[in-house]
Design a protein around this motif. Structure first.
Motif, PDB file in Angstrom:
ATOM      1  N   VAL A 329       0.820  -1.220   0.000  1.00  0.00           N
ATOM      2  CA  VAL A 329       0.000   0.000   0.000  1.00  0.00           C
ATOM      3  C   VAL A 329       0.855   1.272   0.000  1.00  0.00           C
ATOM      4  O   VAL A 329       0.397   2.330   0.419  1.00  0.00           O
ATOM      5  N   GLY A 331       2.281   4.621  -1.427  1.00  0.00           N
ATOM      6  CA  GLY A 331       1.647   5.546  -2.372  1.00  0.00           C
ATOM      7  C   GLY A 331       0.167   5.663  -2.097  1.00  0.00           C
ATOM      8  O   GLY A 331      -0.276   5.503  -0.963  1.00  0.00           O
ATOM      9  N   ARG A 332      -0.602   5.924  -3.132  1.00  0.00           N
ATOM     10  CA  ARG A 332      -2.040   6.135  -2.924  1.00  0.00           C
ATOM     11  C   ARG A 332      -2.922   5.182  -3.703  1.00  0.00           C
ATOM     12  O   ARG A 332      -4.137   5.356  -3.745  1.00  0.00           O
ATOM     13  N   MET A 333      -2.343   4.200  -4.356  1.00  0.00           N
ATOM     14  CA  MET A 333      -3.170   3.171  -5.001  1.00  0.00           C
ATOM     15  C   MET A 333      -2.333   1.906  -5.145  1.00  0.00           C
ATOM     16  O   MET A 333      -1.094   1.989  -5.173  1.00  0.00           O
ATOM     17  N   ASN A 373       6.617   6.720   4.583  1.00  0.00           N
ATOM     18  CA  ASN A 373       6.538   6.966   6.015  1.00  0.00           C
ATOM     19  C   ASN A 373       5.743   5.849   6.708  1.00  0.00           C
ATOM     20  O   ASN A 373       6.323   4.971   7.336  1.00  0.00           O
ATOM     21  N   ASP A 374       4.405   5.837   6.531  1.00  0.00           N
ATOM     22  CA  ASP A 374       3.566   4.836   7.218  1.00  0.00           C
ATOM     23  C   ASP A 374       4.042   3.400   6.972  1.00  0.00           C
ATOM     24  O   ASP A 374       3.991   2.567   7.876  1.00  0.00           O
ATOM     25  N   LYS A 406      12.549  13.237   3.251  1.00  0.00           N
ATOM     26  CA  LYS A 406      11.218  13.855   3.206  1.00  0.00           C
ATOM     27  C   LYS A 406      11.382  15.327   3.508  1.00  0.00           C
ATOM     28  O   LYS A 406      12.487  15.767   3.822  1.00  0.00           O
ATOM     29  N   ARG A 407      10.294  16.094   3.403  1.00  0.00           N
ATOM     30  CA  ARG A 407      10.474  17.547   3.529  1.00  0.00           C
ATOM     31  C   ARG A 407      10.478  18.049   4.960  1.00  0.00           C
ATOM     32  O   ARG A 407      11.011  19.115   5.256  1.00  0.00           O
ATOM     33  N   SER A 408       9.836  17.302   5.879  1.00  0.00           N
ATOM     34  CA  SER A 408       9.707  17.802   7.254  1.00  0.00           C
ATOM     35  C   SER A 408       9.663  16.612   8.210  1.00  0.00           C
ATOM     36  O   SER A 408       9.779  15.465   7.784  1.00  0.00           O
ATOM     37  N   TYR A 413       0.303   9.627   5.711  1.00  0.00           N
ATOM     38  CA  TYR A 413      -1.127   9.655   5.398  1.00  0.00           C
ATOM     39  C   TYR A 413      -2.008   9.293   6.593  1.00  0.00           C
ATOM     40  O   TYR A 413      -3.054   9.894   6.810  1.00  0.00           O
ATOM     41  N   ASP A 432      12.882  18.217  -0.806  1.00  0.00           N
ATOM     42  CA  ASP A 432      12.047  17.582  -1.829  1.00  0.00           C
ATOM     43  C   ASP A 432      12.763  16.338  -2.384  1.00  0.00           C
ATOM     44  O   ASP A 432      13.970  16.377  -2.646  1.00  0.00           O
ATOM     45  N   ALA A 433      12.009  15.253  -2.551  1.00  0.00           N
ATOM     46  CA  ALA A 433      12.620  13.966  -2.923  1.00  0.00           C
ATOM     47  C   ALA A 433      13.412  14.062  -4.229  1.00  0.00           C
ATOM     48  O   ALA A 433      14.532  13.547  -4.323  1.00  0.00           O
TER      49      ALA A 433
END
Ligand code: NAP
Length: 444
Positions: A329, A331-333, A373-374, A406-408, A413, A432-433
């Motif tokens: 999982v 990313g977003r799809m 991250n997650d 990562k940026r911060s 998510y 930024d990546a």
């Protein structure tokens, strides 16, 4: 003629699904899908009002082209959710039209049941997909809703379906539409961020069953077959994803959302962590004999895949073993990372799924986590109160050094803090990546 085209179209859709299940044959799968759809469009013209169908295709096609040009890769899941909502809405409208156009003899019980079930599934798909769209956009996080509330609405809907089958009157149909729309909202509102991929796939399945329902209402075999294929494959995919996340499908569908607000809290402000620059990362990578790259959503938003491939190639030339680790999982799809890495021509043999790569982290010198991250968060293993508890993770913490790009220090998510940022073997590479990876490439 229509029957033969229907059959050919259904066969093409089945071959399309079969070929889409592997990256190597996916282009052929897409071609079968296009050919099947072309047959289906031809069938729509046979025996129907040509000019009305043509106007619908021109308007729909124009909107489709406009949306496809405007949408970026990272917005695809929300676009898919939006399109599912249209399938749901059309199922409700077609069922209403069938009810309103019934002759004076009224509607028999079987047709009433088809209309009631089609309306129920269609309305849930419509409002549920709209909420999923807002959540995937990040415009709405969700709220807790007690399970008994949803159970109550489900029971009311069951009673209304029975009432409509017996009476076939407009009052019970209107109430059924209203309560089904409500159930679509209240089912998806409490779903936690980490479960959204399963929900998108489940809504995909609902939209398939809704299309199948339309097929029964319109006596259209092709819609019945293709709707059932979409419905069944969406349900199977949801089950496989739940297995991958170690979650029960029932728990995901009937979520109460008690952990939504808790997980959003941040408690790690003012903690110290190690951070470095691109040159430090390049130094660590150059001296590593094995590197595992872990891409996530941030790689997709910044489109860092080409820079990553360049970095991987440089390291390989240096004699370093380079592998890419993909979480189901990330990313977003589903398949998001596989598509992007394939676009950058990363060889398939360098890309490993979670189960095949996790044991390699312990022997790896550097885990280069880029915008993920997650999917690396140890809270999924250690913190039973976490909304991602139970989800398998890529065990990057076992690598000798972890570089987190990562940026911060913000959450991913699911809104859950990641303890790994503060681990002694972690170096945060903040930026930024894409830009940062390009800097690493220059430094290398
Ligand atoms: P994630 O947990 O959302 O983390 C992505 C990280 O990327 C963020 O922490 C963000 O941190 C960073 N980021 C964003 N833009 C960036 C940029 N331009 N450059 C560098 N970093 C950037 O993503 P993930 O680890 O891939 O996990 C996926 C999550 O999405 C899971 O919770 C999963 O359940 C959920 N989800 C997955 C799917 C699916 O089907 N794959 C669908 C829906 C939801 P900063 O803001 O600090 O940069």
């Amino acid at each position: 003629m229509g029957e033969i085209l229907n059959l050919m179209s259904a066969v093409c859709f089945i071959l399309s699904l079969k070929n889409l299940s592997s990256a190597a044959t996916s282009i052929r799968g897409n071609l079968y899908g296009i050919i099947g759809m072309a047959f289906a469009v031809c069938v729509a013209f046979v025996g129907n009002n040509f000019s009305l169908s043509f106007i619908a295709i021109v308007i729909g096609g124009a909107i489709g082209i406009y949306v496809a040009r405007k949408i970026s890769m990272t917005q695809l899941p929300e676009m898919v959710a939006c399109f599912h909502s249209l399938v749901g809405l059309s199922a409700v409208l077609i069922d209403c039209a069938t009810f309103l156009s019934a002759d004076s003899k009224g509607i028999d019980t079987i047709t009433a049941l088809e209309i009631a079930l089609g309306t129920f599934i269609g309305a849930i798909t419509f409002t549920g997909s709209l909420i999923a769209f807002l959540k995937l956009r990040g415009s709405y996080r969700g709220h807790a809703i007690p399970l008994y509330f949803n159970m109550g609405i489900a029971v009311v809907n069951a009673l209304l379906i029975i009432a409509f089958c017996y009476s076939a009157n407009s009052v019970s149909l209107s109430l059924l539409i209203l309560f089904s729309l409500l159930l679509g909202l209240t089912l998806i509102v409490p779903v936690g961020g980490a479960d959204m991929p399963v929900i998108v796939s489940m809504l995909n399945s609902y939209s398939g069953w809704a299309a199948s329902g339309i097929g029964f209402t319109l006596s259209n075999d092709l819609l019945i077959i293709t709707g059932a294929i979409v419905g069944a494959s969406g349900a199977i995919l949801s089950y496989i994803m739940c297995k991958g996340m170690n979650r029960s499908l029932i728990d995901v569908i009937f979520a109460s959302g008690n952990n939504i607000s808790a997980s959003a809290q941040t408690k790690n402000k003012n903690r110290s962590f190690k951070s470095g620059a691109a040159e430090d990362a390049a130094f660590l990578l150059k001296n590593a004999s094995s590197v595992i790259i872990v891409p996530g959503y941030g790689m997709a938003t910044s489109q860092a895949q080409h820079a990553l491939k360049e970095m991987g190639d440089l390291l390989k030339k240096n004699g370093t073993s380079v592998k890419y680790a993909i979480h189901p999982v990330a990313g977003r799809m589903p398949g998001h990372m596989n598509v992007l890495l394939a676009e950058a021509n990363v060889p398939y043999e360098d890309v490993f799924e979670l189960d095949d790569i996790n044991s390699s982290f312990a022997a790896c010198d550097v885990a280069y986590v880029v915008g993920a991250n997650d999917v690396t968060n140890p809270a999924a293993k250690d913190d039973p109160s976490s909304s991602i508890y139970g989800m398998p993770i890529l065990e990057v913490n076992k690598a000798r050094t972890v570089i987190f790009l990562k940026r911060s220090m913000g959450t991913g998510y699911a809104g859950v803090e990641n303890e790994l940022f503060f681990a002694p073997n972690t170096m945060m590479l903040l930026g930024d990546a894409k830009k940062m990876t390009e800097e690493v490439v220059r430094a290398l």
